[in-house]
Design a protein around this motif. Sequence first.
Motif, PDB file in Angstrom:
ATOM      1  N   LEU A   1       0.834  -1.201   0.000  1.00  0.00           N
ATOM      2  CA  LEU A   1       0.000   0.000   0.000  1.00  0.00           C
ATOM      3  C   LEU A   1       0.872   1.255   0.000  1.00  0.00           C
ATOM      4  O   LEU A   1       0.600   2.216  -0.734  1.00  0.00           O
ATOM      5  CB  LEU A   1      -0.926  -0.009   1.226  1.00  0.00           C
ATOM      6  CG  LEU A   1      -1.783   1.244   1.440  1.00  0.00           C
ATOM      7  CD1 LEU A   1      -2.708   1.485   0.250  1.00  0.00           C
ATOM      8  CD2 LEU A   1      -2.583   1.121   2.739  1.00  0.00           C
ATOM      9  N   ALA A   2       1.923   1.263   0.810  1.00  0.00           N
ATOM     10  CA  ALA A   2       2.808   2.426   0.891  1.00  0.00           C
ATOM     11  C   ALA A   2       3.466   2.714  -0.453  1.00  0.00           C
ATOM     12  O   ALA A   2       3.531   3.879  -0.895  1.00  0.00           O
ATOM     13  CB  ALA A   2       3.878   2.180   1.959  1.00  0.00           C
TER      14      ALA A   2
ATOM     15  N   ASP B   1      11.627  12.538   3.622  1.00  0.00           N
ATOM     16  CA  ASP B   1      11.972  13.680   4.479  1.00  0.00           C
ATOM     17  C   ASP B   1      13.183  14.431   3.950  1.00  0.00           C
ATOM     18  O   ASP B   1      13.225  15.658   3.965  1.00  0.00           O
ATOM     19  CB  ASP B   1      12.211  13.208   5.915  1.00  0.00           C
ATOM     20  CG  ASP B   1      10.926  12.856   6.638  1.00  0.00           C
ATOM     21  OD1 ASP B   1       9.922  13.573   6.452  1.00  0.00           O
ATOM     22  OD2 ASP B   1      10.916  11.865   7.383  1.00  0.00           O
ATOM     23  N   PHE B   2      14.183  13.699   3.458  1.00  0.00           N
ATOM     24  CA  PHE B   2      15.391  14.355   2.945  1.00  0.00           C
ATOM     25  C   PHE B   2      15.053  15.220   1.728  1.00  0.00           C
ATOM     26  O   PHE B   2      15.558  16.349   1.606  1.00  0.00           O
ATOM     27  CB  PHE B   2      16.427  13.294   2.568  1.00  0.00           C
ATOM     28  CG  PHE B   2      17.770  13.856   2.220  1.00  0.00           C
ATOM     29  CD1 PHE B   2      18.695  14.153   3.209  1.00  0.00           C
ATOM     30  CD2 PHE B   2      18.123  14.096   0.891  1.00  0.00           C
ATOM     31  CE1 PHE B   2      19.950  14.684   2.887  1.00  0.00           C
ATOM     32  CE2 PHE B   2      19.362  14.620   0.559  1.00  0.00           C
ATOM     33  CZ  PHE B   2      20.278  14.914   1.560  1.00  0.00           C
ATOM     34  N   SER B   3      14.195  14.706   0.856  1.00  0.00           N
ATOM     35  CA  SER B   3      13.814  15.465  -0.338  1.00  0.00           C
ATOM     36  C   SER B   3      13.067  16.740   0.018  1.00  0.00           C
ATOM     37  O   SER B   3      13.123  17.730  -0.720  1.00  0.00           O
ATOM     38  CB  SER B   3      12.950  14.591  -1.253  1.00  0.00           C
ATOM     39  OG  SER B   3      13.665  13.448  -1.689  1.00  0.00           O
TER      40      SER B   3
ATOM     41  N   GLU C   1       0.440  10.274  -3.097  1.00  0.00           N
ATOM     42  CA  GLU C   1      -0.309  10.397  -1.848  1.00  0.00           C
ATOM     43  C   GLU C   1       0.670  10.182  -0.689  1.00  0.00           C
ATOM     44  O   GLU C   1       0.682   9.135  -0.044  1.00  0.00           O
ATOM     45  CB  GLU C   1      -1.465   9.398  -1.811  1.00  0.00           C
ATOM     46  CG  GLU C   1      -2.503   9.627  -2.908  1.00  0.00           C
ATOM     47  CD  GLU C   1      -3.773   8.833  -2.664  1.00  0.00           C
ATOM     48  OE1 GLU C   1      -4.052   8.500  -1.484  1.00  0.00           O
ATOM     49  OE2 GLU C   1      -4.493   8.548  -3.630  1.00  0.00           O
ATOM     50  N   ASP C   2       1.482  11.205  -0.433  1.00  0.00           N
ATOM     51  CA  ASP C   2       2.573  11.075   0.529  1.00  0.00           C
ATOM     52  C   ASP C   2       2.099  10.801   1.957  1.00  0.00           C
ATOM     53  O   ASP C   2       2.730  10.026   2.694  1.00  0.00           O
ATOM     54  CB  ASP C   2       3.443  12.332   0.504  1.00  0.00           C
ATOM     55  CG  ASP C   2       4.322  12.392  -0.737  1.00  0.00           C
ATOM     56  OD1 ASP C   2       4.309  11.403  -1.514  1.00  0.00           O
ATOM     57  OD2 ASP C   2       5.004  13.407  -0.933  1.00  0.00           O
ATOM     58  N   ALA C   3       1.010  11.433   2.371  1.00  0.00           N
ATOM     59  CA  ALA C   3       0.524  11.223   3.740  1.00  0.00           C
ATOM     60  C   ALA C   3       0.088   9.771   3.938  1.00  0.00           C
ATOM     61  O   ALA C   3       0.399   9.144   4.963  1.00  0.00           O
ATOM     62  CB  ALA C   3      -0.631  12.177   4.034  1.00  0.00           C
ATOM     63  N   ARG C   4      -0.618   9.247   2.931  1.00  0.00           N
ATOM     64  CA  ARG C   4      -1.061   7.857   2.990  1.00  0.00           C
ATOM     65  C   ARG C   4       0.141   6.914   2.970  1.00  0.00           C
ATOM     66  O   ARG C   4       0.179   5.912   3.694  1.00  0.00           O
ATOM     67  CB  ARG C   4      -1.975   7.587   1.795  1.00  0.00           C
ATOM     68  CG  ARG C   4      -2.840   6.346   1.870  1.00  0.00           C
ATOM     69  CD  ARG C   4      -3.755   6.339   0.653  1.00  0.00           C
ATOM     70  NE  ARG C   4      -4.809   5.347   0.740  1.00  0.00           N
ATOM     71  CZ  ARG C   4      -5.765   5.199  -0.181  1.00  0.00           C
ATOM     72  NH1 ARG C   4      -5.787   6.014  -1.233  1.00  0.00           N
ATOM     73  NH2 ARG C   4      -6.696   4.269  -0.049  1.00  0.00           N
TER      74      ARG C   4
END
Length: 367
Positions: free
Chosen positions: A142-143, A180-182, A151-154
């Motif tokens: 799913l991730a 997070d680095f991006s 859909e980054d939050a999902r």
Amino acid sequence: MTPHSPTSESTARFVARHERTLIAAWLAGCAALAGTLAIWGILLNGAERAVDAASEAWIEELDEAERLLRDGSTAGALSLLERLDRDCPATFVKHRHDRERERLLASLAEAYRAEGRKKRALETLERAVAFDPRNYGNHFRLAELARDEGEDARARSAYEAVLAIHPSHQPSAAALMDMDFSAGRYAPVVETFEHYVDAWQLATVHLQLGATRIALDVPVDGRVHPIEVLCAVEAGWSGPIVLQTHGYSASLQSIEAGAALRAGELPRAPLRLDATATWTPSGGTSPASGELLARETSSSLTSVPVEAADGIARIQLELALFRSVSDTMWKQAEKSFANCLLASRWRERLLHLRRGGASEAGSVFED
């Protein structure tokens, strides 16, 4: 009133005269039928075989759908998978075919995705998570799809769910660090990296001495651990000692092999190999003798040939195993520690880190 026919009157008289006999015959017939069913269903396992046959037919169809999907026949695969989804007998996670149910949902999501139906694919993977929320693979699929769809939050929520179940899952840690680095969020990169490398894990590696294979359980924490195991290598054996690390980077400080003690005899000098001995790497590189930066799950270190004239009954070694850290993870962690003014902490970390290791090491386990 309609008069009774002679035939019906005759039948009624016959039944009246032989009522008890007919009842006994009917009961005997029922008992015989029940006995036949019992013999077929229980003693001959007929009922179980019938259920197994139905289950095997369902699984064979799933295998066929997966083959169609691999061959690029997504429309045919999707049609078959949708029907199997409707008829799937596994409706709860403790069902005997719960793994096949999860295979079905994963393949169905892949087919939807291939057909451009991304929303249905995400919904299908959500159903897989709901079916077995303790299977980290469902969360990871799913991730990955959610991230691909922006859909980054999902995706973040699903990656975090993976690491909550399986803290040493390198692909999920790497994905969170990269997100997070991006975005220029360096503190979360440091936090994810440290949680990943500090997560408790015990790995099994093997020593191979000819036909003798010895399993060693070693913590994956980058620290040297003394290990002692018993074995039975016959007298006169000669050949190399092979350390199979299965994708883990390793540092072998020393290895000592001793023969069995004999009554009335002084202990014989053990066979010793230290870090300065010649070790040949496979499935990785060796920046220093006794060290292995693994790249593949077939990784190993092989010693020069040795001789054990008196056999080997005991082996002692000092060994460190390292968490898998890809080149990208290494660079992102190094810069994030520096940007968070944690350079000294990074230097301390380097004592127990090695760049490399197969991504499967610590992430994928056999059932």
